[in-house]
Design a protein around this motif. Structure first.
Motif, PDB file in Angstrom:
ATOM      1  N   VAL A  40       0.797  -1.236   0.000  1.00 17.39           N
ATOM      2  CA  VAL A  40       0.000   0.000   0.000  1.00 17.39           C
ATOM      3  C   VAL A  40       0.825   1.280   0.000  1.00 17.39           C
ATOM      4  O   VAL A  40       0.274   2.375  -0.033  1.00 17.39           O
ATOM      5  CB  VAL A  40      -0.969   0.026   1.211  1.00 17.39           C
ATOM      6  CG1 VAL A  40      -2.038  -1.039   1.056  1.00 17.39           C
ATOM      7  CG2 VAL A  40      -0.206  -0.165   2.512  1.00 17.39           C
ATOM      8  N   PRO A  65      -1.712   4.746  -4.070  1.00 21.14           N
ATOM      9  CA  PRO A  65      -2.667   4.615  -2.959  1.00 21.14           C
ATOM     10  C   PRO A  65      -3.941   5.442  -3.166  1.00 21.14           C
ATOM     11  O   PRO A  65      -5.031   5.023  -2.766  1.00 21.14           O
ATOM     12  CB  PRO A  65      -1.875   5.133  -1.749  1.00 21.14           C
ATOM     13  CG  PRO A  65      -0.448   4.922  -2.114  1.00 21.14           C
ATOM     14  CD  PRO A  65      -0.390   5.175  -3.590  1.00 21.14           C
ATOM     15  N   ILE A  66      -3.800   6.608  -3.825  1.00 19.90           N
ATOM     16  CA  ILE A  66      -4.966   7.443  -4.112  1.00 19.90           C
ATOM     17  C   ILE A  66      -5.886   6.731  -5.106  1.00 19.90           C
ATOM     18  O   ILE A  66      -7.116   6.722  -4.950  1.00 19.90           O
ATOM     19  CB  ILE A  66      -4.544   8.814  -4.691  1.00 19.90           C
ATOM     20  CG1 ILE A  66      -3.531   9.517  -3.771  1.00 19.90           C
ATOM     21  CG2 ILE A  66      -5.756   9.692  -4.928  1.00 19.90           C
ATOM     22  CD1 ILE A  66      -4.035   9.855  -2.410  1.00 19.90           C
ATOM     23  N   GLN A  69      -7.733   3.917  -3.398  1.00 21.29           N
ATOM     24  CA  GLN A  69      -8.837   4.457  -2.597  1.00 21.29           C
ATOM     25  C   GLN A  69     -10.026   4.816  -3.476  1.00 21.29           C
ATOM     26  O   GLN A  69     -11.186   4.614  -3.097  1.00 21.29           O
ATOM     27  CB  GLN A  69      -8.377   5.694  -1.828  1.00 21.29           C
ATOM     28  CG  GLN A  69      -7.404   5.404  -0.700  1.00 21.29           C
ATOM     29  CD  GLN A  69      -6.911   6.685  -0.054  1.00 21.29           C
ATOM     30  OE1 GLN A  69      -7.679   7.441   0.524  1.00 21.29           O
ATOM     31  NE2 GLN A  69      -5.610   6.937  -0.160  1.00 21.29           N
ATOM     32  N   PHE A  70      -9.733   5.345  -4.667  1.00 19.65           N
ATOM     33  CA  PHE A  70     -10.824   5.687  -5.583  1.00 19.65           C
ATOM     34  C   PHE A  70     -11.551   4.427  -6.045  1.00 19.65           C
ATOM     35  O   PHE A  70     -12.786   4.408  -6.106  1.00 19.65           O
ATOM     36  CB  PHE A  70     -10.298   6.457  -6.790  1.00 19.65           C
ATOM     37  CG  PHE A  70     -11.351   6.676  -7.839  1.00 19.65           C
ATOM     38  CD1 PHE A  70     -12.380   7.573  -7.620  1.00 19.65           C
ATOM     39  CD2 PHE A  70     -11.320   5.970  -9.032  1.00 19.65           C
ATOM     40  CE1 PHE A  70     -13.370   7.768  -8.579  1.00 19.65           C
ATOM     41  CE2 PHE A  70     -12.307   6.161  -9.990  1.00 19.65           C
ATOM     42  CZ  PHE A  70     -13.329   7.059  -9.762  1.00 19.65           C
ATOM     43  N   TYR A  71     -10.799   3.382  -6.389  1.00 22.88           N
ATOM     44  CA  TYR A  71     -11.424   2.131  -6.820  1.00 22.88           C
ATOM     45  C   TYR A  71     -12.385   1.611  -5.757  1.00 22.88           C
ATOM     46  O   TYR A  71     -13.454   1.063  -6.061  1.00 22.88           O
ATOM     47  CB  TYR A  71     -10.358   1.065  -7.093  1.00 22.88           C
ATOM     48  CG  TYR A  71      -9.610   1.241  -8.399  1.00 22.88           C
ATOM     49  CD1 TYR A  71     -10.120   2.028  -9.423  1.00 22.88           C
ATOM     50  CD2 TYR A  71      -8.388   0.611  -8.608  1.00 22.88           C
ATOM     51  CE1 TYR A  71      -9.444   2.182 -10.616  1.00 22.88           C
ATOM     52  CE2 TYR A  71      -7.693   0.764  -9.808  1.00 22.88           C
ATOM     53  CZ  TYR A  71      -8.228   1.541 -10.801  1.00 22.88           C
ATOM     54  OH  TYR A  71      -7.553   1.695 -11.985  1.00 22.88           O
ATOM     55  N   ILE A  72     -11.987   1.767  -4.496  1.00 19.43           N
ATOM     56  CA  ILE A  72     -12.831   1.290  -3.394  1.00 19.43           C
ATOM     57  C   ILE A  72     -14.034   2.214  -3.203  1.00 19.43           C
ATOM     58  O   ILE A  72     -15.177   1.760  -3.103  1.00 19.43           O
ATOM     59  CB  ILE A  72     -12.018   1.199  -2.086  1.00 19.43           C
ATOM     60  CG1 ILE A  72     -10.916   0.142  -2.227  1.00 19.43           C
ATOM     61  CG2 ILE A  72     -12.928   0.856  -0.895  1.00 19.43           C
ATOM     62  CD1 ILE A  72      -9.901   0.145  -1.099  1.00 19.43           C
ATOM     63  N   SER A  73     -13.767   3.518  -3.168  1.00 24.77           N
ATOM     64  CA  SER A  73     -14.840   4.474  -2.885  1.00 24.77           C
ATOM     65  C   SER A  73     -15.845   4.590  -4.020  1.00 24.77           C
ATOM     66  O   SER A  73     -17.033   4.841  -3.780  1.00 24.77           O
ATOM     67  CB  SER A  73     -14.248   5.855  -2.571  1.00 24.77           C
ATOM     68  OG  SER A  73     -13.526   6.361  -3.675  1.00 24.77           O
ATOM     69  N   SER A 122      -5.076  10.707   2.076  1.00 25.65           N
ATOM     70  CA  SER A 122      -6.360  10.169   1.623  1.00 25.65           C
ATOM     71  C   SER A 122      -6.756  10.737   0.263  1.00 25.65           C
ATOM     72  O   SER A 122      -6.109  11.635  -0.290  1.00 25.65           O
ATOM     73  CB  SER A 122      -7.450  10.497   2.647  1.00 25.65           C
ATOM     74  OG  SER A 122      -7.795  11.875   2.571  1.00 25.65           O
ATOM     75  N   ILE A 123      -7.861  10.229  -0.234  1.00 27.22           N
ATOM     76  CA  ILE A 123      -8.379  10.655  -1.539  1.00 27.22           C
ATOM     77  C   ILE A 123      -9.107  11.996  -1.467  1.00 27.22           C
ATOM     78  O   ILE A 123      -9.429  12.595  -2.498  1.00 27.22           O
ATOM     79  CB  ILE A 123      -9.353   9.574  -2.089  1.00 27.22           C
ATOM     80  CG1 ILE A 123      -9.615   9.794  -3.578  1.00 27.22           C
ATOM     81  CG2 ILE A 123     -10.634   9.544  -1.280  1.00 27.22           C
ATOM     82  CD1 ILE A 123     -10.490   8.745  -4.206  1.00 27.22           C
TER      83      ILE A 123
END
Length: 258
Positions: A40, A65-66, A69-73, A122-123
């Motif tokens: 990560v 990592p950004i 995070q976008f893929y998850i969010s 974070s994103i």
């Protein structure tokens, strides 16, 4: 996730470069680097490597990592935004821009340092960029004809903005410049459809170019035009090989698994 196979291969190339051009590092430092970079924290640089190259092993990879995070969010955001109107999408994007401005202006400094550090990683500062791309995709039939017909307007506006910058800076990108760049790329890509690139090596170039930059700096090539040419050539060659071999191999394995 398709980001990782080529990332792991880039770490192997990175280790080869370090073994060739850098000395005095313990195995523990290599293990720390491998574990963190392959999971990560792809841009993590242990202190033992601070004097190598520019002082960061692969500084470009801070964005991974950004992206993750976008893929998850986006999975959650899509379910929520999918049935929203254009006006509601615009309101959400504006709120995300406000969030980015608040973070950039350090208006959250009253929070504990660890909280601010997490927010910085974070994103939240970059969500507006992802939302803009999603917005164009969601309302493609409405927005794209305008971008295609007036692609030159956004391109000229982008050039003017670059010459005479006037924009809100949201770490580390400018708002107006970023939106104009995206509009120009979308418009040109769909206006000139016959221009096709058979193999997209952009992600691989992003992964590998700093490895060669660091190696060149480490062996003393600074301000050397020939070194720049060689770095560009090696980056493209390795990127092509990586895309054709590593990425395709991963896709074959993925298809068999499915």
């Amino acid at each position: 996730m398709r980001l990782y196979p080529e990332l792991w291969f880039s770490i192997i190339i990175e280790i080869v470069c370090l073994l060739l051009f850098y000395e005095g590092v313990d195995i523990d430092d290599y293990l720390q680097m491998i574990i963190l970079q392959s999971t990560v924290f792809p841009n993590h640089t242990p202190a033992a490597f601070d004097s190598y190259g520019i002082g960061s092993l692969n500084i470009s990879l801070w964005t991974i990592p950004i992206i993750i995070q976008f893929y998850i969010s986006i999975w959650f955001l899509y379910k929520w935004l999918n049935k929203k109107t254009i006006r509601e999408w615009i309101i959400v994007m504006l709120l995300s821009i406000v969030c980015g401005v608040i973070i950039e202006l350090k208006l959250l400094n009253f929070l504990p340092a660890i909280v601010n550090k997490v927010i910085g990683l974070s994103i939240l500062s970059y969500l507006w960029m992802f939302l803009f791309g999603s917005f164009v995709a969601k309302f493609f039939s409405v927005i794209m004809p305008f971008l295609v017909n007036y692609w030159y307007v956004s391109l000229i506006a982008l050039a003017i903005n670059e010459l005479y910058p006037f924009s809100v800076i949201i770490v580390p990108y400018t708002l107006i410049g970023s939106v104009l760049l995206a509009c120009s790329i979308f418009g040109i890509a769909y206006r000139f459809k016959k221009i096709k690139i058979k193999h997209d090596v952009s992600y691989a170039i992003y992964l590998y170019h700093m490895l060669f930059v660091n190696a060149a700096i480490q062996i003393g090539y600074r301000g050397n035009v020939m070194a720049v040419v060689i770095i560009i050539a090696l980056s493209f060659i390795l990127a092509y090989f990586s895309t054709m071999a590593v990425d395709k191999f991963y896709k074959k394995i993925k298809l068999k698994a499915v």
